[in-house]
Structure formats: C-alpha cells, structure tokens
Design an enzyme around this catalytic site. Structure first.
Site, mmCIF file in Angstrom:
data_model
loop_
_atom_site.group_PDB
_atom_site.id
_atom_site.type_symbol
_atom_site.label_atom_id
_atom_site.label_comp_id
_atom_site.label_asym_id
_atom_site.label_seq_id
_atom_site.Cartn_x
_atom_site.Cartn_y
_atom_site.Cartn_z
ATOM 1 N N SER A 118 -31.538 21.333 13.461
ATOM 2 C CA SER A 118 -31.616 20.339 12.397
ATOM 3 C C SER A 118 -32.206 20.897 11.107
ATOM 4 O O SER A 118 -31.687 21.848 10.547
ATOM 5 C CB SER A 118 -32.402 19.136 12.908
ATOM 6 O OG SER A 118 -32.362 18.095 11.971
ATOM 7 N N HIS A 119 -33.333 20.339 10.708
ATOM 8 C CA HIS A 119 -33.952 20.705 9.435
ATOM 9 C C HIS A 119 -34.941 21.860 9.585
ATOM 10 O O HIS A 119 -35.565 22.258 8.616
ATOM 11 C CB HIS A 119 -34.686 19.478 8.894
ATOM 12 C CG HIS A 119 -35.553 18.883 9.958
ATOM 13 N ND1 HIS A 119 -35.031 18.086 10.954
ATOM 14 C CD2 HIS A 119 -36.855 19.043 10.227
ATOM 15 C CE1 HIS A 119 -36.016 17.766 11.778
ATOM 16 N NE2 HIS A 119 -37.121 18.325 11.361
ATOM 17 N N ASP A 283 -29.783 17.256 5.398
ATOM 18 C CA ASP A 283 -30.473 18.386 6.024
ATOM 19 C C ASP A 283 -29.506 19.418 6.605
ATOM 20 O O ASP A 283 -28.291 19.316 6.431
ATOM 21 C CB ASP A 283 -31.451 17.888 7.094
ATOM 22 C CG ASP A 283 -30.741 17.369 8.342
ATOM 23 O OD1 ASP A 283 -29.582 16.937 8.217
ATOM 24 O OD2 ASP A 283 -31.338 17.402 9.433
ATOM 25 N N ASP A 285 -28.149 20.121 9.445
ATOM 26 C CA ASP A 285 -27.000 19.733 10.267
ATOM 27 C C ASP A 285 -26.373 18.419 9.791
ATOM 28 O O ASP A 285 -25.480 17.885 10.445
ATOM 29 C CB ASP A 285 -27.392 19.629 11.740
ATOM 30 C CG ASP A 285 -28.401 18.534 11.981
ATOM 31 O OD1 ASP A 285 -29.259 18.317 11.118
ATOM 32 O OD2 ASP A 285 -28.334 17.880 13.040
ATOM 33 N N ASP A 287 -27.479 15.213 9.379
ATOM 34 C CA ASP A 287 -27.729 13.845 9.842
ATOM 35 C C ASP A 287 -28.822 13.140 9.033
ATOM 36 O O ASP A 287 -28.882 11.925 9.011
ATOM 37 C CB ASP A 287 -28.002 13.776 11.357
ATOM 38 C CG ASP A 287 -29.120 14.694 11.803
ATOM 39 O OD1 ASP A 287 -29.664 15.434 10.957
ATOM 40 O OD2 ASP A 287 -29.440 14.683 13.004
ATOM 41 N N ARG A 288 -29.681 13.901 8.359
ATOM 42 C CA ARG A 288 -30.719 13.256 7.549
ATOM 43 C C ARG A 288 -30.273 13.091 6.101
ATOM 44 O O ARG A 288 -29.368 13.801 5.657
ATOM 45 C CB ARG A 288 -31.993 14.108 7.537
ATOM 46 C CG ARG A 288 -32.661 14.180 8.874
ATOM 47 C CD ARG A 288 -34.000 14.880 8.758
ATOM 48 N NE ARG A 288 -34.670 14.813 10.053
ATOM 49 C CZ ARG A 288 -35.953 15.033 10.247
ATOM 50 N NH1 ARG A 288 -36.719 15.342 9.229
ATOM 51 N NH2 ARG A 288 -36.478 14.945 11.446
ATOM 52 N N THR A 352 -39.243 6.732 18.805
ATOM 53 C CA THR A 352 -38.735 7.744 17.879
ATOM 54 C C THR A 352 -37.612 8.550 18.528
ATOM 55 O O THR A 352 -37.719 8.961 19.672
ATOM 56 C CB THR A 352 -39.895 8.689 17.507
ATOM 57 O OG1 THR A 352 -40.875 7.908 16.830
ATOM 58 C CG2 THR A 352 -39.439 9.817 16.620
ATOM 59 N N GLU A 371 -34.568 5.458 10.784
ATOM 60 C CA GLU A 371 -35.884 5.998 11.095
ATOM 61 C C GLU A 371 -36.539 6.407 9.782
ATOM 62 O O GLU A 371 -35.854 6.829 8.842
ATOM 63 C CB GLU A 371 -35.757 7.230 11.977
ATOM 64 C CG GLU A 371 -35.249 6.950 13.369
ATOM 65 C CD GLU A 371 -35.471 8.151 14.278
ATOM 66 O OE1 GLU A 371 -36.505 8.175 14.969
ATOM 67 O OE2 GLU A 371 -34.639 9.069 14.272
ATOM 68 N N SER A 373 -37.942 8.965 9.214
ATOM 69 C CA SER A 373 -37.803 10.409 9.051
ATOM 70 C C SER A 373 -36.482 10.765 8.374
ATOM 71 O O SER A 373 -35.833 11.725 8.761
ATOM 72 C CB SER A 373 -37.919 11.078 10.413
ATOM 73 O OG SER A 373 -36.995 10.490 11.312
ATOM 74 N N LYS A 384 -27.340 9.676 13.460
ATOM 75 C CA LYS A 384 -27.616 9.287 12.090
ATOM 76 C C LYS A 384 -26.689 10.095 11.191
ATOM 77 O O LYS A 384 -26.184 11.136 11.598
ATOM 78 C CB LYS A 384 -29.081 9.495 11.739
ATOM 79 C CG LYS A 384 -29.635 10.857 12.045
ATOM 80 C CD LYS A 384 -31.146 10.854 11.864
ATOM 81 C CE LYS A 384 -31.741 12.202 12.200
ATOM 82 N NZ LYS A 384 -32.570 12.170 13.401
HETATM 83 C C1 G1P Z 1 -38.456 13.942 14.301
HETATM 84 C C2 G1P Z 1 -38.502 12.574 13.676
HETATM 85 C C3 G1P Z 1 -37.603 11.628 14.439
HETATM 86 C C4 G1P Z 1 -36.191 12.199 14.506
HETATM 87 C C5 G1P Z 1 -36.224 13.606 15.048
HETATM 88 C C6 G1P Z 1 -34.861 14.269 14.987
HETATM 89 O O1 G1P Z 1 -38.918 13.872 15.622
HETATM 90 O O2 G1P Z 1 -39.813 12.078 13.625
HETATM 91 O O3 G1P Z 1 -37.613 10.375 13.815
HETATM 92 O O4 G1P Z 1 -35.364 11.412 15.307
HETATM 93 O O5 G1P Z 1 -37.130 14.401 14.298
HETATM 94 O O6 G1P Z 1 -34.367 14.360 13.687
HETATM 95 P P1 G1P Z 1 -40.425 14.270 16.046
HETATM 96 O O7 G1P Z 1 -40.623 15.687 15.563
HETATM 97 O O8 G1P Z 1 -41.310 13.329 15.320
HETATM 98 O O9 G1P Z 1 -40.465 14.117 17.525
HETATM 99 ZN ZN ZN Z 2 -30.807 16.965 11.350
#
Ligand code: G1P
Ligand code: ZN
Length: 557
Positions: A118-119, A283, A285, A287-288, A352, A371, A373, A384
């Site tokens: 992801s990010h 981000d 990938d 999704d954000r 979460t 979310e 986030s 997402k």
């Molecule tokens: C974090 C975010 C959560 C999101 C996840 C994946 O997870 O807080 O909302 O779904 O990344 O993108 P966390 O690191 O808090 O477990």
């Molecule tokens: Zn992501």
C-alpha cells in the site's frame, strides 16, 4: 507438461496477515522459501466456498513495487503446484487494488493475489506485501487469514512447478503446462466501471464551463498514475499540468506514497502557491485518497459523510441503486452517522480494516463507507477506491455549481451548517518499542476492566464509557475482539488508542481524537487548536510519553 518439484521447507515465524495482508521488509521476503511458503499457504487456504485452489482462476496484480517481478514468478510456480487453472495478471504485474477487486468480480474469479504494501515505502530496504482477496473482490476475512497463518506454522513441503521465467510485459494469453496465464491491461476495465457510476459528461461540462477552475492530481509515483492520466487528461480533456508524479516507480521515487498532508506535501504546496481550486492524491496501490481545496483540507471522515449526503443527487449509480446503509470504521469520526440518521438509513461501526465492510455490502446493507485513514468507497467493488472518491468529489462540485459557484471550502461549511462539525485528528507514533506500546495499551485495558475510568473528569471532560472495541458481525455472527481502546466522554467526544496492524518495523501507536460542535461560530476553527484540550486528556490518560518516550507524534493527520 511441467514437472512439479517437491521441495522441503521449514515454517517461518510471523507469517500472520495484519490489517491488510502480510507486510514485511523486502529482505524478509527474500529469505529462501519465505515467499514460497506464504504463497502456498495462501493458495491452500482458499475457502472451499470459493472452490479451493484446484482449478481456481486467480487475479494477480499489484503496485509494481520492488521485488514484484520475483514474486510473480513464485506465484506461477506455486499455482502450478496447487493445480490452479488460470492466472489473470496485470501488464507487468501492475493493477491498482480497486481495479483488481473489480476484475475479480467481473471475471467471476476464485480470488486475487495483490502484491502491495500500500502506502508503505518501496525499494530494496523498504517494504513488500502480499494479500489475498476472495471471490467477492474483498480482502480475505479473518477466518481465511487465520487459516493462512495456521498453515504457515506447520508447512514442511513446497510443491512448485518447474516453469520457465514468464514474461508479463506482453498482453495476451500463454500456456504453461495446465496453467493458462492471461496478461491484461489493468486500466481499461476500471475506467469502464467508472463510466457506469459517474456522469462523465456532467464532469466534463463542469470543467468546460469553469475554465478558471484548476485541479491537480498527484499519483505519488504509484500505481494510479496511468489511471489518473487517462481520466483527467484523456477523458476530461484537462491540461497535462493537471497531473503530477503519474509514472509508477518501483521505489515510488524514494517517496512515501501516502496521501496525507505530510507525505503529499508537494501537492499541498503547489495547490497553495498557485491558488488551485482542487487537489487530490492517491496512494501506492490506489485505494487511499486525499481531497484538498483552496485553503481547505477535507478530513476523510468528513469526505465520506459529504459524499453520502450528495450521493443520490450527484452520482448516477446511487440515483439508480439508492443508498442502502452507511458504515465507518470505529476510529472514524461520527459525521457519517449524522448523515445516516437524517437519511433514515442503517449505519454501522466496524473495526479498522476494509475487510469488515465486505459482508455488509454483500448483504446489500451498506452502499457507502469510509475510514479516517484516507479510505473511501462504495459497494461498486469490495476495496476502498481512491480515484472513485476523487470522481465523487468532482461530481459533487459539478452538481453544486449548477446552482451557484462553490468551492471545496463552501461545500464543507454548508455541510457543517446542516450537521454540525466533527473535529477529528489522528496522531501516529511510528516505530516505537513493541513491548512498551503493548504495556501502555494493557494498562488502559486493565483500568477499563476494573471500571476505574468511568466518571473521571480531566480538563473538563468526563468519561461516560470506556471499552476495548468488540465487533459482532451482523451477517455471519463472527466476533472480533480487542479492536481498540475507546474512551467516550459525556459530551460525545472520543479518544481511541490502538496499535497499527500494517507496520513492518516495531510498533505504531495510533491515537485518535474526535470532538463534536454544533456552535456555528466554531465551524471555521483550526482543527488542532479545537482539539488541543482533548489531546492533552488523551496524553494524560494513556501516559503515552512515559511509555514511548515520545514527546511528539511522527505524523499528524
Ligand atoms: C491502516 C489504517 C486502516 C486501513 C489499513 C489499510 O491500518 O489505520 O484504516 O484499513 O491501514 O490501508 P493500521 O495500520 O491502523 O492497522
Ligand atoms: Zn493502499
């Protein structure tokens, strides 16, 4: 024919998927058989309800980060070993997470393997990640991720097809023994899907009628670059200067591909300096998302609430299907609850992680969710969706501007006038010592069990309720415990403390604070100033500084 080789192996510790798959440093995945073990465990854990691994069709994609090429070859070998019949792979292994969710659904695939952290930053010294999505296109539920973990703890033998190196840089179909590999363009299907959801002509018209309205999209050197360019430049006819960092790079150009005010700093600065009307980023990938405007930052909690508020008027998909329920993750502000109450639809508070929305959506009880986030999405897929959120905002702007000129800040203020404002912020303390972070949370849990916190007043805030969030899934009856310490005050303000489940190094403490105001004089207040007294309460209650040694958070969002 391809020979299936049997290779002996040993379990590795810690192959437990977190909030969103298994994320570790690249060096961890590079250990001999580490990746092979995990992929085989993942394939073996494919639920029987989806048909199991034999004869499965699996979608494979990812953000193209460093080490993806090697893992793609492992997936081919392990798939041969498990009798998978088809892999549908994005060109060069690149498909955004939302686009992959869509392909799984469109092609009625058994599931999907997503190669992304992801990010999290990429490159030889940073992170890699692997996650499994089920036939509904959504992240595997805990029943599946638990099974993967169980298998990973006892695995002794690998079954790997002795396949030649596969070239994923050409579109088309190739055959390797009994396995068919189809390489597809990951952008087309996604853009087609967006055209069924949004009114592209209305957005184009808005841009044409408002030539002064300037936007900038930041692909953050991640996977959405080609998607963003296709949408904003090719479809909407905007200038090349309306997109930045739109070429996916295996190390994201050394940047941290997380769309927030800290890591998308270049975007924020450009929007500010040039006085642009709209800025957006997604981000690594895809999704954000982050949405900003002229002197305006839209918190993700507000964003999902505002999208829900306008959905039926501004977005054809919801005009057609209606809005059948809303949902948010527990730490996300309660702004969307207020919209649900006004619309008179059901709303849910889940732990979460996006995987918890899937059941509600499959049951037709949740149309839009989000979310804090920077995750926003709907039931068009089961992930997402960053660009979906950007298109939703452009649709809202197009809709609102039919009446009178309005920018992002006007839309925010109009929303607060109706619903009041939920001030919200999250403090992250990254790479703190795991043991002391656990101790800090356990101390609070202990106080909660002993009911020591109830009625305590600090800084004028009196505690009404405190618990460790537990979720009973209304669809399958599963229970998820210990999802975050939650302290709720008499005035509705909340403090939440939980440890991240996506980090790859040490522990990350997340501290979330929310305060509601329906005093119109406060709607323009600056977030950190408005929340300061509550943040002080959180720091005092948690003794965070004593436990972590940190005076300041690493990131504030
Ligand atoms: C974090 C975010 C959560 C999101 C996840 C994946 O997870 O807080 O909302 O779904 O990344 O993108 P966390 O690191 O808090 O477990
Ligand atoms: Zn992501």
């Amino acid at each position: 024919m391809v020979n299936i080789l049997t290779v002996s192996t040993q379990p590795f510790e810690g192959q437990k998927p977190g909030t969103s798959g298994l994320r570790k440093r690249v060096k961890v995945f590079q250990q001999e058989n580490y990746t092979e073990n995990f992929i085989q465990a993942m394939l073996e854990a494919i639920p029987q309800a989806d048909g199991g691994p034999k004869n499965a069709t699996i979608v494979v994609g990812g953000d193209g980060r460093y080490y993806s090429d090697e893992v793609l070859q492992v997936i081919v070998k392990a798939s041969l070993g498990q009798g998978v019949s088809k892999l549908i792979v994005g060109l060069n292994g690149i498909v955004s997470t939302p686009a992959a969710s869509n392909i799984i659904r469109q092609r009625k695939a058994t599931g999907g393997i997503l190669l992304t952290a992801s990010h999290n930053p990429g490159g030889p010294d940073y992170d890699f990640g692997i996650k499994y999505n089920c036939s509904n296109g959504g992240p595997a539920p805990e029943s599946v991720t638990d099974k993967i973990y169980e298998i990973s703890k006892t695995i002794k033998e690998l079954k790997l097809g002795d396949a030649p190196k596969i070239d994923f840089s050409k579109l088309g179909t190739q055959q390797v023994g009994d396995l068919t590999i189809e390489v597809i363009d990951g952008v087309n299907d996604y853009v087609d899907l967006m055209k069924t959801i949004f009114d592209f002509d209305a957005i184009k018209e808005f841009f044409n009628n408002n030539k002064d309205f300037k936007m900038l999209f930041d692909g953050m050197n991640g996977v959405t670059g080609p998607y963003g360019r296709r949408l904003f430049v090719e479809e909407f006819g905007l200038d090349d200067s309306s997109v930045m960092r739109c070429v996916p790079l295996p190390d994201f150009g050394g940047a941290h591909p997380d769309p927030n005010l800290t890591y998308a700093h270049d975007l924020v600065e450009t929007v500010d300096k040039k006085g642009l009307d709209f800025g957006a980023a997604s981000d690594g990938d895809g999704d954000r998302n982050m949405i900003i405007g002229k002197k305006a930052f839209v918190t993700p909690s507000d964003s999902v609430a505002i999208i829900a508020h306008y959905a039926k008027d501004a977005i054809p998909y919801f005009k057609k299907h209606g809005v059948n329920g809303l949902a948010r993750s527990m730490p996300t502000s309660q702004a969307i609850d207020l919209v649900a109450q006004k619309m008179n639809v059901e709303y849910f508070e889940v732990p979460t992680g996006w995987k918890f929305f899937g059941n509600l959506m499959d049951a037709g009880r949740c149309s839009i969710c989000g979310e804090e986030s920077f995750g926003t999405g709907s039931d068009h897929i089961r992930e997402k969706d960053g660009l979906w959120a950007v298109l939703a905002w452009l649709s809202i702007l197009a809709h609102v501007n039919k009446e009178k000129p309005a920018g992002v800040q006007d839309i925010l203020q109009a929303h607060y006038q109706i619903y009041g404002r939920n001030f919200f912020s999250r403090y992250d303390y990254e790479e703190v010592d795991g043991k002391t972070a656990e101790d800090m949370v356990n101390r609070l849990r202990h106080q909660i069990e002993k009911k020591e916190l109830i009625d305590k007043t600090i800084n004028g805030f009196t505690i009404a309720k405190a618990d460790d969030f537990e979720y009973l899934d209304p669809i399958d009856g599963s229970v998820s415990k210990k999802q975050g310490v939650r302290i709720i005050f008499k005035d509705g303000s909340r403090i939440i403390i939980r440890l991240s489940g996506t980090g790859s190094q040490g522990a990350t403490v997340r501290l979330y604070v929310e305060k509601y105001s329906n005093d119109a004089k406060e709607y323009t207040h600056e977030t950190q100033t408005a929340l300061k007294p509550l943040i002080d309460v959180a720091l005092e209650l948690s003794e965070l500084e004593k436990y972590t040694g940190r005076k300041e958070p690493t990131v504030i969002t």
